[in-house]
Each structure stands twice: as C-alpha cells, then as structure tokens.
Design an enzyme around this catalytic site. Structure first.
Site, PDB file in Angstrom:
ATOM      1  N   TYR A  77       0.843  -1.205   0.000  1.00 42.54           N
ATOM      2  CA  TYR A  77       0.000   0.000   0.000  1.00 42.54           C
ATOM      3  C   TYR A  77       0.874   1.249   0.000  1.00 42.54           C
ATOM      4  CZ  TYR A  77      -3.729   3.282   0.809  1.00 42.54           C
ATOM      5  OH  TYR A  77      -4.599   4.318   0.645  1.00 42.54           O
ATOM      6  N   PHE A 129      -7.167  22.100 -24.966  1.00 42.28           N
ATOM      7  CA  PHE A 129      -7.428  20.668 -25.050  1.00 42.28           C
ATOM      8  C   PHE A 129      -8.657  20.395 -24.186  1.00 42.28           C
ATOM      9  CE2 PHE A 129      -7.206  16.190 -23.944  1.00 42.28           C
ATOM     10  CZ  PHE A 129      -7.303  15.692 -25.229  1.00 42.28           C
ATOM     11  N   THR A 130      -9.472  19.440 -24.638  1.00 37.82           N
ATOM     12  CA  THR A 130     -10.796  19.212 -24.036  1.00 37.82           C
ATOM     13  C   THR A 130     -10.764  19.072 -22.506  1.00 37.82           C
ATOM     14  OG1 THR A 130     -10.462  16.873 -24.548  1.00 37.82           O
ATOM     15  CG2 THR A 130     -11.747  18.156 -26.131  1.00 37.82           C
ATOM     16  N   ASP A 220       2.040  20.808 -20.514  1.00 39.66           N
ATOM     17  CA  ASP A 220       1.351  19.543 -20.759  1.00 39.66           C
ATOM     18  C   ASP A 220       2.327  18.697 -21.579  1.00 39.66           C
ATOM     19  OD1 ASP A 220      -0.074  17.376 -21.604  1.00 39.66           O
ATOM     20  OD2 ASP A 220      -1.919  18.486 -22.038  1.00 39.66           O
ATOM     21  N   LYS A 263       0.246   7.917 -23.312  1.00 34.80           N
ATOM     22  CA  LYS A 263       0.719   8.247 -24.673  1.00 34.80           C
ATOM     23  C   LYS A 263       2.223   7.913 -24.799  1.00 34.80           C
ATOM     24  CE  LYS A 263      -3.233  10.765 -24.440  1.00 34.80           C
ATOM     25  NZ  LYS A 263      -4.135  10.757 -23.276  1.00 34.80           N
ATOM     26  N   ARG A 387     -12.957  15.969 -34.094  1.00 33.26           N
ATOM     27  CA  ARG A 387     -12.242  17.039 -33.390  1.00 33.26           C
ATOM     28  C   ARG A 387     -12.663  18.354 -34.039  1.00 33.26           C
ATOM     29  NH1 ARG A 387      -9.773  15.121 -28.626  1.00 33.26           N
ATOM     30  NH2 ARG A 387     -12.022  15.168 -28.456  1.00 33.26           N
ATOM     31  N   PHE A 454     -18.432  15.182 -26.526  1.00 33.35           N
ATOM     32  CA  PHE A 454     -18.011  14.302 -27.622  1.00 33.35           C
ATOM     33  C   PHE A 454     -17.915  12.843 -27.188  1.00 33.35           C
ATOM     34  CE2 PHE A 454     -13.686  13.723 -26.087  1.00 33.35           C
ATOM     35  CZ  PHE A 454     -13.518  14.838 -25.286  1.00 33.35           C
TER      36      PHE A 454
HETATM   37  N1  PM9 Z   1      -5.882  12.692 -24.732  1.00 33.87           N
HETATM   38  C1  PM9 Z   1      -6.580  11.691 -26.759  1.00 33.87           C
HETATM   39  O1  PM9 Z   1      -7.208  10.781 -27.348  1.00 33.87           O
HETATM   40  C2  PM9 Z   1      -7.613  10.901 -24.598  1.00 33.87           C
HETATM   41  C3  PM9 Z   1      -8.814  11.594 -24.081  1.00 33.87           C
HETATM   42  S1  PM9 Z   1      -9.596  12.774 -25.097  1.00 33.87           S
HETATM   43  C4  PM9 Z   1     -10.231  11.871 -26.354  1.00 33.87           C
HETATM   44  O2  PM9 Z   1      -5.874  12.517 -27.371  1.00 33.87           O
HETATM   45  C5  PM9 Z   1      -3.377  15.871 -23.636  1.00 33.87           C
HETATM   46  C6  PM9 Z   1      -2.557  16.644 -24.598  1.00 33.87           C
HETATM   47  C7  PM9 Z   1      -4.094  14.772 -24.037  1.00 33.87           C
HETATM   48  C8  PM9 Z   1      -4.894  14.069 -23.087  1.00 33.87           C
HETATM   49  C9  PM9 Z   1      -5.703  12.984 -23.479  1.00 33.87           C
HETATM   50  C10 PM9 Z   1      -4.902  14.521 -21.750  1.00 33.87           C
HETATM   51  C11 PM9 Z   1      -5.715  13.833 -20.704  1.00 33.87           C
HETATM   52  C12 PM9 Z   1      -4.169  15.625 -21.413  1.00 33.87           C
HETATM   53  N2  PM9 Z   1      -3.438  16.271 -22.345  1.00 33.87           N
HETATM   54  O3  PM9 Z   1      -6.795  10.915 -21.064  1.00 33.87           O
HETATM   55  O4  PM9 Z   1      -6.807  11.756 -18.761  1.00 33.87           O
HETATM   56  O5  PM9 Z   1      -4.019  14.393 -25.305  1.00 33.87           O
HETATM   57  O6  PM9 Z   1      -4.934  10.353 -19.505  1.00 33.87           O
HETATM   58  O7  PM9 Z   1      -5.144  12.623 -20.365  1.00 33.87           O
HETATM   59  C13 PM9 Z   1      -6.651  11.778 -25.330  1.00 33.87           C
HETATM   60  P1  PM9 Z   1      -5.968  11.345 -19.891  1.00 33.87           P
END
Ligand code: PM9
Length: 463
Positions: A77, A129-130, A220, A263, A387, A454
């Site tokens: 843990y 970014f979303t 980011d 990623k 997008r 989306f």
């Molecule tokens: N990005 C992508 O497919 C997954 C979710 S939105 C469809 O591109 C950036 C630059 C990203 C991102 C996620 C996140 C969030 C932050 N910054 O999905 O929560 O491209 O791990 O990260 C997606 P998490």
C-alpha cells in the site's frame, strides 16, 4: 558498397511476439452498429471495430521489457519500490525533482487547476485541449487561446504551429494584469491543432516573458518526446542533440508539468504531475490522497508504475520515436496521393482530415467531422474521432456552440500496434468515402451531456 540512389527506408524497431485477432465485419453489420452507437465512434463496441484509430491513449503495445516489469510489481500500500524507480526516471528524464503519480492525465490536470487557479483568473494556452480546459474552467478560470494564427489554418505549412504568439499573450496580460494569470499552459505537440510542435526558440521567449512578469509556466508534456523529435528534425542547432537532451532542455523552462502516461510512455494506464516548486508539490501530494490514493501510488498498481518507469526509458530511444512519427507521415503521404484535404504539416500522433473541406456541402452545424468519422467507420470498420464543433463544446457564458475554425477527423496511431498494411486499408477507405462525399448527409444532436459532450453525445442522420 552503399548505392547512392537507393532510398533508405525506416522500419519498426521490433518484431511481433504476441498477436490479437481483429474482426472484419460486413457493411450491413457496421451500419447497424453505428446507428446503435448514435453515430458516435466513442459509443461503438470495440469488437465491432476493425482498425482502431480512435486514440493513441492507453492503446499502445507494451514491450517485453515492460511486460517483464509488470511481474515485479511491489503491491505494498505504501512505499512501493516501483514508485521510487519511477520517481527516479521522472527526475532523470524530465529533470523535475518532485513527483506525484495519478491514475491518468486528467487527474493531474484536476489537481494542478485546483492548486494554481483562483476564481476569476485567466489561463492562456497554445490552443485548448478538451479535458485540460474543462478542469481550468471548473476551477474558475477562463481559458484564452494564444497560439499563433497559422495553427488555425490547416493549409499553413509553418513547421512550429504549436508556438505561442507573444503579442496575443502580452495583450491579455496588459488587459487583465499579470496577477490574474494563474499560469501559462503550454502543450507540445498541440493535440487539437493536428499534433503540431512548438520550437525551443519560442519556448525560450515565452519563458523570458513569463519570468519578467512573474507568471508561472506549466507544461502539458503528454507527448513531449514527439515535440523533441520535431525540434531535432526541424530546428536549427538540434540535429546532433539526442532526444533525452532535447526533452531535458524543454523541461528546464517550466515550473512544472503534467503527463498522461497513456501516450509517450506506452502504457495502458497512468499519469503524473511533476514540478520544481516544493509548495505546489506539497499541496498536490496532500490532494492526491483525497482523489486518487496514497502519494506513493496515486491510483495505480505497483506494476503499472514499473511499466511507466520502463516506458520512459523506451520513449526516448531515437528509433522508437522516429518510427512513430514516420508512420504518421507515411499515412499522410498515402492519403495525399488521393488529394484528401488534411492538416499540414503531418503531426506527431495522428492524421487530421479536414472535414470542412471534404464535406463542404455541409454547414458546421450539420457536424461534418462527426459525420465523416461515422461514414469512414461504416465503410470499412476504421474508427477515428471527431475534433471539431462537437469536441469544442459550448461557451459556458453564452451557452452557444463554440465554432472552432478547425473541423477535423483524427485518425490516431497507437504506438507499435498497426503495420503499413493496416494504414493502406485505412487510406483506401478514406479515399472511397471521399469519392462518394457529395451523397453524404449531416447529423444532429439527439442527446448532449453537460461535460465533454463528444464522449457520450448521440446523433441522428439529417433527412
Ligand atoms: N488525450 C486523446 O485521445 C484521450 C482523451 S480525449 C479523447 O488525445 C493531452 C494533450 C491529451 C490528453 C488525453 C490529456 C488527458 C491531457 N493532455 O486521457 O486523462 O491528449 O490520460 O489525459 C486523449 P488522460
């Protein structure tokens, strides 16, 4: 002896050890599946998808080195040895002394937004970014786009469309005052602009500006290695520098960063926040126990942290990152043979089809990118994502749709997953939808969730 006129191709720096079967379906099957999913590719069942180019997030193939590491998970843990190994690699490659793991990127975005933003603040950034913008807004800030104009034009071939326009930034600072700027949010490459990088020169200027005005600068760094590769390829003075050197140089300008490890790090789950600011670190370390778990696991298993630590070592390997970028470029070059309108230059993680030009008989309110993504799926089982106007959501002040200049379909490449033949199939499908484009009708919303619409929105075909 090397022949001068013979081209030297790149190839994947790995061979395949395990395979996962995928299913070819009929058009009739896909038409039904698309309808059941409300013409939203996020609502399709993965088993109905043939080639999945929805995202590169958590969909990567881990190496044998990463899988072997999973067996070394220390599932204590508190104080797991995998945590310390990961922390060490974050220090070594990103150059940040303090680190808090999270289950994925948006958890880190949530924490950093809560820590740095006061109600009524502004967050300038190189395009939204979303998830990032939503967390900034939920914490009480207004996001302001300060990316260069070229980023909003799919045809502009500027090599660093992720750059910040310092005049736009200065205009905002003069208008609201530096004390109202929570931080400058800089992503590289810029996802919504088409995976476009910023240059080191621009970063250095942004740093000088923020330092002068005592404004924080946060990164980011989700796909930072892709940005480093573009700097190496395109910026004067970087040809002979290694990816780890460029990554370290980029990071040294920032007060801190957040990462979706799903990623660059080539894992299926994970994220983190890292900083050189001890006070921010202490707040994040305290906050993580409320939302994620103890600060030595942050919502992750020990084995996940081991795979992340090993993923960091692999993401900076030149052959690995070169293959990634060249695969996207190959896809773009094949699509270009059919004269498919796309965002140029080709980006780091995906090809972005210009739905506004492809379906130019539809207005933006008839959702051309949502429509195009669903038509490509129906044609071949290739899954991409919208997008454009749907992803942009509604303005929290006016409640009206935000209408971005870019109305795109993203075809995203998971790392180490698909071959050139998969890309060829995708290209042929996009080309055949393009040929029939005039017969395609648009879509309308029939269900619209409040946040990140989306993901879960549903649509119907217009008559
Ligand atoms: N990005 C992508 O497919 C997954 C979710 S939105 C469809 O591109 C950036 C630059 C990203 C991102 C996620 C996140 C969030 C932050 N910054 O999905 O929560 O491209 O791990 O990260 C997606 P998490």
């Amino acid at each position: 002896m090397a022949k001068k006129n013979i081209k030297k191709s790149w190839a994947e720096p790995f061979k395949i050890k395990v395979v996962e079967p995928i299913k070819v379906t009929t058009r009739e099957h896909r038409e039904k599946a698309a309808k059941v999913a409300g013409y939203n590719t996020f609502l399709l069942k993965s088993e109905d998808v043939y080639i999945d180019l929805l995202t590169d997030s958590g969909t990567n193939a881990m190496s044998d080195y990463q899988w072997a590491g999973m067996m070394l998970g220390d599932e204590a843990y508190a104080g797991s040895k995998n945590f310390y190994y990961l922390w060490n690699n974050v220090k070594k490659y990103y150059g940040m002394p303090y680190f808090v793991p999270t289950h994925q990127g948006r958890a880190a975005e949530h924490m950093i937004s809560k820590i740095l933003i006061k109600k009524g603040d502004y967050v300038p950034g190189n395009m939204y970014f979303t998830t990032t913008r939503l967390h900034q807004e939920l914490a009480g800030a207004t996001f302001v786009d300060v990316i260069i104009d070229e980023a909003h034009n799919p045809n502009d071939e500027h090599p660093f469309k992720g750059n910040i326009d310092l005049k736009k930034l200065d205009k905002l600072v003069k208008k609201v005052g530096a004390d109202k700027i929570a931080y400058v949010s800089m992503a590289g490459p810029v996802n919504m602009a088409g995976g476009q990088p910023f240059s080191m020169d621009n970063l250095e200027k942004v740093y000088e500006y923020t330092k002068k005005h005592k404004i924080k600068l946060w990164f980011d760094a989700t796909r930072a290695c892709e940005n480093a590769f573009f700097i190496k390829e395109r910026e004067k003075g970087y040809k002979d520098k290694t990816i780890p050197q460029i990554l370290k140089e980029m990071c040294k300008y920032f007060d801190g960063l957040w990462v979706s490890a799903k990623k660059d790090l080539m894992v299926n789950i994970g994220g983190f926040l890292a900083t050189r600011n001890k006070k921010v670190y202490e707040e994040a370390r305290n906050m993580v126990v409320v939302y994620e778990g103890l600060h030595t696991y942050g919502g992750l298993a020990g084995r996940d942290m081991e795979a992340m630590a090993r993923g960091i070592e692999e993401m900076v390997e030149y052959e690995n990152i070169r293959m990634r970028i060249k695969q996207v470029e190959y896809a773009g070059e094949q699509l270009a043979k059919y004269k498919i309108p796309m965002v140029k230059p080709f980006g780091g993680h995906a090809i972005f089809l210009d739905a506004k030009r492809i379906l130019n008989h539809l207005s933006q309110d008839e959702l051309p990118a949502q429509t195009l993504a669903s038509e490509i799926f129906i044609d071949s089982g290739v899954r991409g994502m919208e997008r454009g106007i749907v992803s942009a959501g509604r303005d929290p002040e006016t409640g009206d749709h935000r209408r971005p200049k870019l109305e795109l379909v993203r075809l995203t490449f998971p790392r180490r997953v698909y071959t050139q033949s998969h890309i060829d199939v995708m290209v042929e499908s996009v080309a055949s939808v393009y040929e029939d484009r005039k017969s395609i009708k648009g879509l309308k919303f029939v269900y619209e969730p409040k946040y990140l619409r989306f993901f879960q929105g549903r649509f119907e075909k217009l008559k």
